[in-house]
Every structure is written in C-alpha cells, then in structure tokens.
Design an enzyme around this catalytic site. Structure first.
Site, mmCIF file in Angstrom:
data_model
loop_
_atom_site.group_PDB
_atom_site.id
_atom_site.type_symbol
_atom_site.label_atom_id
_atom_site.label_comp_id
_atom_site.label_asym_id
_atom_site.label_seq_id
_atom_site.Cartn_x
_atom_site.Cartn_y
_atom_site.Cartn_z
ATOM 1 N N PHE A 70 0.823 -1.223 0.000
ATOM 2 C CA PHE A 70 0.000 0.000 0.000
ATOM 3 C C PHE A 70 0.853 1.267 0.000
ATOM 4 N N ILE A 71 1.644 1.473 1.036
ATOM 5 C CA ILE A 71 2.390 2.742 1.127
ATOM 6 C C ILE A 71 3.562 2.729 0.155
ATOM 7 N N ALA B 235 9.208 -2.826 3.647
ATOM 8 C CA ALA B 235 8.816 -4.243 3.684
ATOM 9 C C ALA B 235 8.517 -4.684 5.113
ATOM 10 N N ALA B 236 7.325 -5.221 5.310
ATOM 11 C CA ALA B 236 6.936 -5.691 6.640
ATOM 12 C C ALA B 236 5.627 -6.457 6.535
ATOM 13 N N GLU B 237 5.381 -7.261 7.542
ATOM 14 C CA GLU B 237 4.018 -7.719 7.791
ATOM 15 C C GLU B 237 3.380 -6.595 8.588
ATOM 16 N N PRO C 223 -8.371 -8.592 20.885
ATOM 17 C CA PRO C 223 -7.645 -8.793 22.150
ATOM 18 C C PRO C 223 -6.509 -7.774 22.299
ATOM 19 N N ASP D 23 -14.445 -7.348 20.519
ATOM 20 C CA ASP D 23 -13.256 -6.503 20.425
ATOM 21 C C ASP D 23 -12.015 -7.316 20.071
ATOM 22 N N PRO E 270 -18.133 -4.119 10.387
ATOM 23 C CA PRO E 270 -17.750 -4.588 11.720
ATOM 24 C C PRO E 270 -16.973 -3.544 12.519
ATOM 25 N N TYR F 73 2.444 -7.419 16.298
ATOM 26 C CA TYR F 73 2.886 -6.533 15.211
ATOM 27 C C TYR F 73 3.754 -5.405 15.752
ATOM 28 N N LYS G 278 7.762 -4.464 15.185
ATOM 29 C CA LYS G 278 8.225 -3.200 14.610
ATOM 30 C C LYS G 278 9.159 -2.487 15.597
ATOM 31 N N THR H 238 6.093 2.781 12.823
ATOM 32 C CA THR H 238 4.707 3.100 13.153
ATOM 33 C C THR H 238 4.599 3.748 14.535
ATOM 34 N N ASP H 239 3.529 4.495 14.745
ATOM 35 C CA ASP H 239 3.275 5.061 16.084
ATOM 36 C C ASP H 239 2.893 3.968 17.089
ATOM 37 N N GLU H 240 2.538 2.774 16.577
ATOM 38 C CA GLU H 240 2.059 1.716 17.482
ATOM 39 C C GLU H 240 3.164 1.214 18.414
HETATM 40 P P1 NAD Z 1 1.463 -3.629 3.286
HETATM 41 O O1 NAD Z 1 1.180 -4.818 4.135
HETATM 42 O O2 NAD Z 1 0.395 -3.054 2.419
HETATM 43 O O3 NAD Z 1 2.716 -3.933 2.325
HETATM 44 C C1 NAD Z 1 3.854 -4.588 2.753
HETATM 45 C C2 NAD Z 1 4.671 -4.950 1.520
HETATM 46 O O4 NAD Z 1 5.884 -5.596 1.958
HETATM 47 C C3 NAD Z 1 3.963 -5.941 0.599
HETATM 48 O O5 NAD Z 1 4.099 -5.530 -0.737
HETATM 49 C C4 NAD Z 1 4.676 -7.254 0.851
HETATM 50 O O6 NAD Z 1 4.680 -8.110 -0.272
HETATM 51 C C5 NAD Z 1 6.070 -6.770 1.200
HETATM 52 N N1 NAD Z 1 6.821 -7.739 2.029
HETATM 53 C C6 NAD Z 1 6.373 -8.402 3.136
HETATM 54 N N2 NAD Z 1 7.337 -9.199 3.608
HETATM 55 C C7 NAD Z 1 8.426 -9.020 2.816
HETATM 56 C C8 NAD Z 1 9.740 -9.551 2.805
HETATM 57 N N3 NAD Z 1 10.128 -10.441 3.724
HETATM 58 N N4 NAD Z 1 10.602 -9.134 1.851
HETATM 59 C C9 NAD Z 1 10.219 -8.247 0.903
HETATM 60 N N5 NAD Z 1 8.982 -7.721 0.860
HETATM 61 C C10 NAD Z 1 8.095 -8.091 1.806
HETATM 62 O O7 NAD Z 1 2.032 -2.533 4.302
HETATM 63 P P2 NAD Z 1 1.902 -0.945 4.259
HETATM 64 O O8 NAD Z 1 0.636 -0.549 4.902
HETATM 65 O O9 NAD Z 1 2.217 -0.463 2.902
HETATM 66 O O10 NAD Z 1 3.072 -0.555 5.262
HETATM 67 C C11 NAD Z 1 4.396 -0.297 4.794
HETATM 68 C C12 NAD Z 1 5.287 -0.004 5.992
HETATM 69 O O11 NAD Z 1 4.777 1.105 6.716
HETATM 70 C C13 NAD Z 1 5.375 -1.162 6.986
HETATM 71 O O12 NAD Z 1 6.708 -1.226 7.452
HETATM 72 C C14 NAD Z 1 4.433 -0.743 8.107
HETATM 73 O O13 NAD Z 1 4.852 -1.281 9.358
HETATM 74 C C15 NAD Z 1 4.592 0.766 8.080
HETATM 75 N N6 NAD Z 1 3.418 1.513 8.566
HETATM 76 C C16 NAD Z 1 2.193 1.323 8.004
HETATM 77 C C17 NAD Z 1 1.103 2.070 8.453
HETATM 78 C C18 NAD Z 1 -0.265 1.937 7.843
HETATM 79 O O14 NAD Z 1 -1.201 2.606 8.299
HETATM 80 N N7 NAD Z 1 -0.462 1.132 6.803
HETATM 81 C C19 NAD Z 1 1.264 2.973 9.487
HETATM 82 C C20 NAD Z 1 2.527 3.128 10.054
HETATM 83 C C21 NAD Z 1 3.610 2.407 9.565
HETATM 84 P P1 TYD Z 2 -6.575 -1.157 11.407
HETATM 85 O O1 TYD Z 2 -6.950 -0.510 10.125
HETATM 86 O O2 TYD Z 2 -6.434 -2.640 11.453
HETATM 87 O O3 TYD Z 2 -5.226 -0.455 11.892
HETATM 88 P P2 TYD Z 2 -4.452 -0.544 13.327
HETATM 89 O O4 TYD Z 2 -4.964 -1.678 14.102
HETATM 90 O O5 TYD Z 2 -3.054 -0.732 12.873
HETATM 91 O O6 TYD Z 2 -4.706 0.788 13.987
HETATM 92 O O7 TYD Z 2 -7.625 -0.735 12.508
HETATM 93 C C1 TYD Z 2 -7.889 0.623 12.790
HETATM 94 C C2 TYD Z 2 -8.849 0.660 13.960
HETATM 95 O O8 TYD Z 2 -10.109 0.117 13.525
HETATM 96 C C3 TYD Z 2 -8.402 -0.202 15.133
HETATM 97 O O9 TYD Z 2 -8.765 0.456 16.353
HETATM 98 C C4 TYD Z 2 -9.193 -1.483 14.978
HETATM 99 C C5 TYD Z 2 -10.484 -1.019 14.329
HETATM 100 N N1 TYD Z 2 -11.144 -2.008 13.422
HETATM 101 C C6 TYD Z 2 -12.506 -2.266 13.554
HETATM 102 O O10 TYD Z 2 -13.187 -1.697 14.430
HETATM 103 N N2 TYD Z 2 -13.077 -3.160 12.698
HETATM 104 C C7 TYD Z 2 -12.367 -3.813 11.731
HETATM 105 O O11 TYD Z 2 -12.955 -4.669 11.001
HETATM 106 C C8 TYD Z 2 -10.972 -3.525 11.583
HETATM 107 C C9 TYD Z 2 -10.133 -4.197 10.531
HETATM 108 C C10 TYD Z 2 -10.401 -2.584 12.456
#
Ligand code: NAD
Ligand code: TYD
Length: 353
Positions: A10-11, A80-82, A291, A289, A213, A158, A162, A132-134
């Site tokens: 995504f990002i 790159a991350a889960e 966990p 909710d 949900p 997660y 991180k 992440t801020d988490e």
């Molecule tokens: P995403 O899950 O959409 O994308 C992750 C990408 O990394 C995927 O394309 C996946 O194929 C790739 N990937 C996973 N494991 C890999 C590996 N071992 N080697 C190479 N590629 C691999 O994640 P995102 O939402 O785009 O987030 C990107 C980064 O930003 C992450 O590090 C995440 O922790 C951080 N982040 C995300 C958010 C958010 O709101 N989405 C907020 C704060 C920080």
């Molecule tokens: P999410 O998008 O999974 O991001 P994060 O857990 O990293 O903040 O969730 C955002 C907020 O929305 C979080 O407080 C959990 C809540 N949430 C729901 O209430 N319902 C849902 O189906 C999902 C996926 C998240």
C-alpha cells in the site's frame, strides 16, 4: 538510484509512483509479493525503465548482496513488513521473520555494501526505516500525543516486531555507524489500501451490502494520515533529516473509529446512494473486540514541521473524500484483491466475532 523494499504494498507503491512522478532517479523495488503485495499497484510503471522490480525477500542475504553490488543505490527506504495487527494476533511467526529477522538481514547486507563505498558516497548514504506510532503503546484520553522521546511500549505482536526493528536500526548506527533515519507514522489511508484494514474494509463491505464490523465500543482513537502526505514526509526526511534522528509523522486527525465509519457511510450515501434509499449506517455492526486493543494513538508531529518544514497537505475531510472516490472508480482493483486468500482471511477474522 534508490532501493525501495516493500514497494508493491500500500504505502510502498504510492511512494514509488509519487517518486517517479517527481524525479527521474530510478527505483529498484524489492518485494516478496506476499498476500499484501500487488503488481497491479504498479501498473502505471509498466515499460518504464526507471522502475526495476525484483520479487524477493529482504531476508535473502545472497540476493541482497547481488542486487546492491549490481545497482549501487545511494539510499534504501525500508517499507517491507508484515503490517496487520489482527493477522499478528492469529499468527505472529511471519511478523518476527520479516520485521525482525528480515530487517536485521537487510541491515547487514546494506552495511556490507555501504562499507565498500568511497568515503564521500558513504557519508551521503541513507537507510530510512519506515515504522509506526504503534511502537509507543496506548494513550489514555488525556495523555499528550506521542513525541519522539516516548518510551517504546508495544502491545501487539505486530507493534512488538516493529519496535524490535526500530531498535535494530538504532543499533546499526551506534555500533557500525550506518547513517540511518527512522520515521514513526500514524494510520495511513488512501488509494491502493488493502481491504483488511479499517477504512478500505468499510468501503468495500458497505458497497457489497455486508455488515460494517466495529470492534468493541468503537471509541478507540487513531490519528489518520493521507498516504500521499506520508510519502512527501519520507521524501523530506530522506533529503534533509539528521542522521540517527527519529521523526514522528502524523495528520493531526485524531478520530474515534465509529466516527470514521459514519463519515464513510455519509460519503457513500451522497456519492453512491443505496438502491433502497436507506443509509449505509444501518449496516454498522458492533462485534467482539480485538484482544489487547490499544485504546488511543496520537502523534505530535511538531518536530518534523519545526526541523524540516513538513506539514500534511490534506485534512481528513479532503483525504477521505478522495479515498472513497478512488474506491468507487477502481472496482476492478477491489475485485482482483478479493481473491480466495482474502476470503479465507475474512472467515478467520470475522466468523467467530
Ligand atoms: P502492506 O502490508 O500493504 O505492504 C507490505 C509490503 O511488503 C507488501 O508488498 C509485501 O509483499 C512486502 N513484504 C512483506 N514481507 C516481505 C519480505 N520479507 N521481503 C520483501 N517484501 C516483503 O504494508 P503498508 O501498509 O504499505 O506498510 C508499509 C510499511 O509502513 C510497513 O513497514 C508498516 O509497518 C509501516 N506503517 C504502516 C502504516 C499503515 O497505516 N499502513 C502505518 C505506520 C507504519
Ligand atoms: P486497522 O486498520 O487494522 O489499523 P491498526 O490496528 O493498525 O490501527 O484498525 C484501525 C482501527 O479500527 C483499530 O482500532 C481497529 C479497528 N477495526 C474495527 O473496528 N473493525 C475492523 O474490522 C478492523 C479491521 C479494524
């Protein structure tokens, strides 16, 4: 050129698209293409010689060594991350493997390459780690927003993985001198967001006539950042951030989840009214909710504004409207990502709630 990891997610994909729209500096994009990686995100770059895509794992040391020696990037941006908290609750293993072990291998590979660079290139090299801020844990309603000086107190598998990667990045500067930068940003939203996360899930479910949900009482608070603003912050930190510093990136948009869901419903009521004339809000369903659900995240993004002059361009009102419109205009993308694997996940996460 720069090396971007996770640039099919995504990002990362938004970042690569924006980067190449603004500069001719090529991008080497290393992505494993897990369920979250999608080459369709990068379709506008098909045939563009400035984008070199390699399917591979950041934890694959021989591959990294080869790629770095061949392409000689001047910087690495590590996305790159889960990334999904609920998946980390159901199965933390992949999170440790990629976010911790993978980041360590990437740091090792990059360090070995960086040490071979001539001195001037070594000084200018940057490793930017996207976090992440988490990692800062959960706030009470009256706590001040997270600053870069907050302790790391992660609560989910997660965020723990991180936080571990953030520590590794810090250690590679202090121990080996690798010129690192770290950004900790809030919840992103916008185009190409995989519909396992709150905002795209609500849009997609609403349009499909499915329940929306809401976990627990829906009063958990997140700060929301439009993804293009996150990309501009990363470009700014890469260009001008001080080595070794952490920069918090946020949208100054703290909102309870239920308000987010209701805002999406109102926008859909306006842009794509339901055929029965009812409001999408009637689909809202409170479910069990998550966990260990963190109650509140909030980002104090004044350091990046003060030091680097960065501020988000979008308000939540403008960003969420663009996002809903993007999903309405990109139904084919939505259909393609809702593959068998996606349906299995929906079953795992929602069937027993
Ligand atoms: P995403 O899950 O959409 O994308 C992750 C990408 O990394 C995927 O394309 C996946 O194929 C790739 N990937 C996973 N494991 C890999 C590996 N071992 N080697 C190479 N590629 C691999 O994640 P995102 O939402 O785009 O987030 C990107 C980064 O930003 C992450 O590090 C995440 O922790 C951080 N982040 C995300 C958010 C958010 O709101 N989405 C907020 C704060 C920080
Ligand atoms: P999410 O998008 O999974 O991001 P994060 O857990 O990293 O903040 O969730 C955002 C907020 O929305 C979080 O407080 C959990 C809540 N949430 C729901 O209430 N319902 C849902 O189906 C999902 C996926 C998240």
């Amino acid at each position: 050129m720069i090396l971007v990891t996770g640039g099919a997610g995504f990002i990362g994909a938004n970042f690569v698209l924006d980067w190449l729209a603004r500069s001719d500096e090529p991008v080497l994009n290393l992505d494993k293409l897990t369920y979250a990686g999608n080459l369709e995100n990068l379709a506008p770059l098909q045939g563009d010689a400035r984008h070199v895509f390699v399917q591979g794992d950041i934890g694959d040391a021989p591959l990294l060594e080869r790629l770095l020696a061949q392409h000689r990037p001047r910087a690495v941006v590590n996305f790159a991350a889960e990334s999904h908290v609920d998946r980390s609750i159901h199965g933390p293993e992949d999170f440790i493997q990629t976010n911790v072990v993978g980041t360590m291998r990437l740091l090792q590979g990059v360090r070995a390459y960086w040490q071979t660079l001539p001195e001037s290139e070594r000084a200018d090299f940057r490793f930017l780690h996207v976090s992440t801020d988490e990692v800062y844990g959960s706030l009470s309603p009256t706590d001040p927003a997270f600053t870069e000086n907050n302790k790391l107190e992660p609560n989910s598998p997660y965020s723990a993985s991180k936080a571990a990667s953030d520590h590794l990045v810090r250690a590679w500067l202090h121990t080996y001198g690798l010129p690192v930068l770290t950004t900790n940003c809030s919840n992103n939203y916008g185009p190409l967001h995989f519909p396992e996360k709150l905002i795209p899930l609500i849009i997609v479910n609403a349009l499909a006539g499915k329940p929306l949900p809401v976990y627990g009482d829906g009063l958990q608070v997140r700060d929301w950042l439009y993804v293009k603003d996150h990309c501009s912050a990363i470009r700014r930190v890469l260009a001008a951030g001080r080595v070794g510093e952490i920069y918090n990136v946020g949208g100054w948009n703290e909102k309870p989840n239920i308000e987010i869901v209701k805002t999406i419903c109102s926008l859909l009521d306006e842009l794509r009214p339901r055929s029965d004339g009812g409001s999408y809000q009637t689909q809202i369903t409170y479910v069990q909710d998550r966990p260990g659900h963190d109650r509140r995240y909030a980002i104090d993004a004044s350091k990046i504004e003060r030091e680097l002059g960065w501020k988000p361009a979008e308000t939540f009102a403008t960003g969420i409207r663009k996002t809903v419109q993007w999903y309405l205009e990109n139904q084919a993308w939505v259909t393609h990502v809702q593959s068998g694997a996606y349906r299995e996940w929906v079953q795992t996460n929602y069937a027993d709630r």
